[in-house]
Design a protein around this motif. Sequence first.
Motif, short mmCIF file in Angstrom:
data_model
loop_
_atom_site.label_atom_id
_atom_site.label_comp_id
_atom_site.label_asym_id
_atom_site.label_seq_id
_atom_site.Cartn_x
_atom_site.Cartn_y
_atom_site.Cartn_z
N MET A 154 0.82 -1.20 0.00
CA MET A 154 0.00 0.00 0.00
C MET A 154 0.86 1.26 0.00
N HIS A 155 2.01 1.21 0.67
CA HIS A 155 2.95 2.34 0.64
C HIS A 155 3.35 2.67 -0.79
N ALA A 156 3.70 1.65 -1.57
CA ALA A 156 4.10 1.88 -2.96
C ALA A 156 2.95 2.46 -3.77
N ALA A 157 1.74 2.02 -3.51
CA ALA A 157 0.57 2.53 -4.23
C ALA A 157 0.31 4.00 -3.88
N ILE A 158 0.46 4.36 -2.62
CA ILE A 158 0.27 5.75 -2.19
C ILE A 158 1.33 6.65 -2.83
N VAL A 159 2.58 6.18 -2.85
CA VAL A 159 3.66 6.95 -3.49
C VAL A 159 3.34 7.17 -4.96
N ALA A 160 2.87 6.14 -5.64
CA ALA A 160 2.54 6.26 -7.06
C ALA A 160 1.43 7.30 -7.28
N ALA A 161 0.41 7.28 -6.44
CA ALA A 161 -0.71 8.20 -6.59
C ALA A 161 -0.27 9.65 -6.36
N VAL A 162 0.52 9.88 -5.31
CA VAL A 162 0.98 11.24 -5.01
C VAL A 162 1.90 11.75 -6.11
N ALA A 163 2.84 10.89 -6.56
CA ALA A 163 3.78 11.28 -7.60
C ALA A 163 3.04 11.61 -8.90
N PHE A 164 2.05 10.80 -9.26
CA PHE A 164 1.30 11.04 -10.49
C PHE A 164 0.51 12.34 -10.42
N LEU A 165 -0.02 12.66 -9.26
CA LEU A 165 -0.74 13.92 -9.09
C LEU A 165 0.19 15.11 -9.31
N ILE A 166 1.41 15.03 -8.79
CA ILE A 166 2.39 16.11 -9.00
C ILE A 166 2.71 16.26 -10.48
N VAL A 167 2.91 15.13 -11.15
CA VAL A 167 3.23 15.17 -12.58
C VAL A 167 2.09 15.78 -13.38
N LEU A 168 0.86 15.41 -13.08
CA LEU A 168 -0.29 15.96 -13.79
C LEU A 168 -0.36 17.48 -13.67
N CYS A 169 0.02 18.00 -12.51
CA CYS A 169 -0.02 19.45 -12.30
C CYS A 169 1.10 20.18 -13.04
N ALA A 170 2.20 19.47 -13.33
CA ALA A 170 3.39 20.15 -13.87
C ALA A 170 3.68 19.86 -15.34
N ILE A 171 3.21 18.74 -15.85
CA ILE A 171 3.70 18.24 -17.13
C ILE A 171 3.37 19.17 -18.31
N THR A 172 2.27 19.87 -18.25
CA THR A 172 1.90 20.76 -19.36
C THR A 172 2.54 22.14 -19.23
N ARG A 173 3.19 22.42 -18.11
CA ARG A 173 3.79 23.73 -17.87
C ARG A 173 5.31 23.73 -18.01
N LEU A 174 5.88 22.61 -18.44
CA LEU A 174 7.32 22.54 -18.61
C LEU A 174 7.78 23.47 -19.73
N ALA A 175 8.94 24.07 -19.55
CA ALA A 175 9.47 25.01 -20.54
C ALA A 175 9.78 24.30 -21.85
N PRO A 176 9.35 24.88 -22.98
CA PRO A 176 9.70 24.29 -24.27
C PRO A 176 11.20 24.42 -24.53
#
Length: 381
Positions: A154-176
């Motif tokens: 469950m620890h690994a699943a929680i880490v995956a969920a939190v990490a994916f949420l961070i990526v979703l918030c940042a991935i479209t705002r990365l500098a070209p």
Amino acid sequence: MRAAVSAMFLMNGFVVGSWAPLVPELAARHALSESRVGFLILALGLGSILIMPLSGALIARIGARPVLRVTSIACCFVLLPLVFAPAVPVLVAVLFVFGGVIGSMDIGMNANAVVVERRLKRAIMSSCHGFWSLGGLIGAASGGFLINWFGANMHAAIVAAVAFLIVLCAITRLAPDLPVSPDVKPRFRLTLAPMPYVVGLVALFSMVPEGAILDWGALYLRQDLGADVSYSGLAFGAVAATMATVRFVGDAVRRKFGAVRTVRYSALIAAAGLFVAAIAGSPAAAIAGFALSGIGIANLVPVALSAAGNLPGLPAGVGISIATSMGYSGILMAPALIGFIAEHNSFSVAFMSLAALFAVVLALSSVARHADIGEPATAGH
């Protein structure tokens, strides 16, 4: 742009920090000795070292942003196969991939940070490293408690969920990526000049202790000092906390004292901290020693890589690539040797040996003078 790439550093550090408290759990689950765990960590290191050059070549062809987008998504889920691996051979294969994904994302996020620096016309790399350390602190400090409450799966699943949420918030705002002339074909050539390899040694001996604490600190606290599972992740967590704090003010420290004095003071502090951790009689004393070592370790690699990028008569990319490769090989592969020492002697002897490495850093500290020339882009942790 800056917030997005900082979030990527934060997420990468969070995943790497979350790996630390999993080490003793995987060792117990598969009945592994210290030396066998060391060989598992060696697989992680080999994966990173062998796959990182491929991702670097891919960045040269298509740019950092697309590579970072793909590797950041993959990085979110790398812990899940580890905890579900049914046997040691599968675990070895998964760790090889784990190392490749983490290392490839490391190159991508550092390359994207360079783009942001050039667009903003000011340095941000030190603070990015600070966010990586902050993520490492969060991952390591929370990991032990999550494993204790919910179990490793469950620890690994929680880490995956939190990490994916961070990526979703940042991935479209990365500098070209910056435009490159179609006539330019980036190539990398090694040099026979000795200086970048000397600087690489400083990076190597500065990063080995960080990797050793990440991979072995939790097991040292639990096995030798009798710490509860909830506190086992605080070995690397303490290092990550002090490293994050110091890295956020690292540029100001270097401007005040100069690069050479910064390296010398940092090496002495790091050695003292590891010595305290090695002779500690309680988990609290060891954690305090690791925290002190983090203060020293924090600025060593950024200064070393800045020096590598400013070596006279050498393109910045060549010097930084050599120093980064040497340093990364240390942080990922040397812990296997630490496991061998720990099994045949003790973790106390192993951490004492790590403290001695900073004597080499101290002896080579004069090469840091090149870091006082401008503010080059740096990479790594």
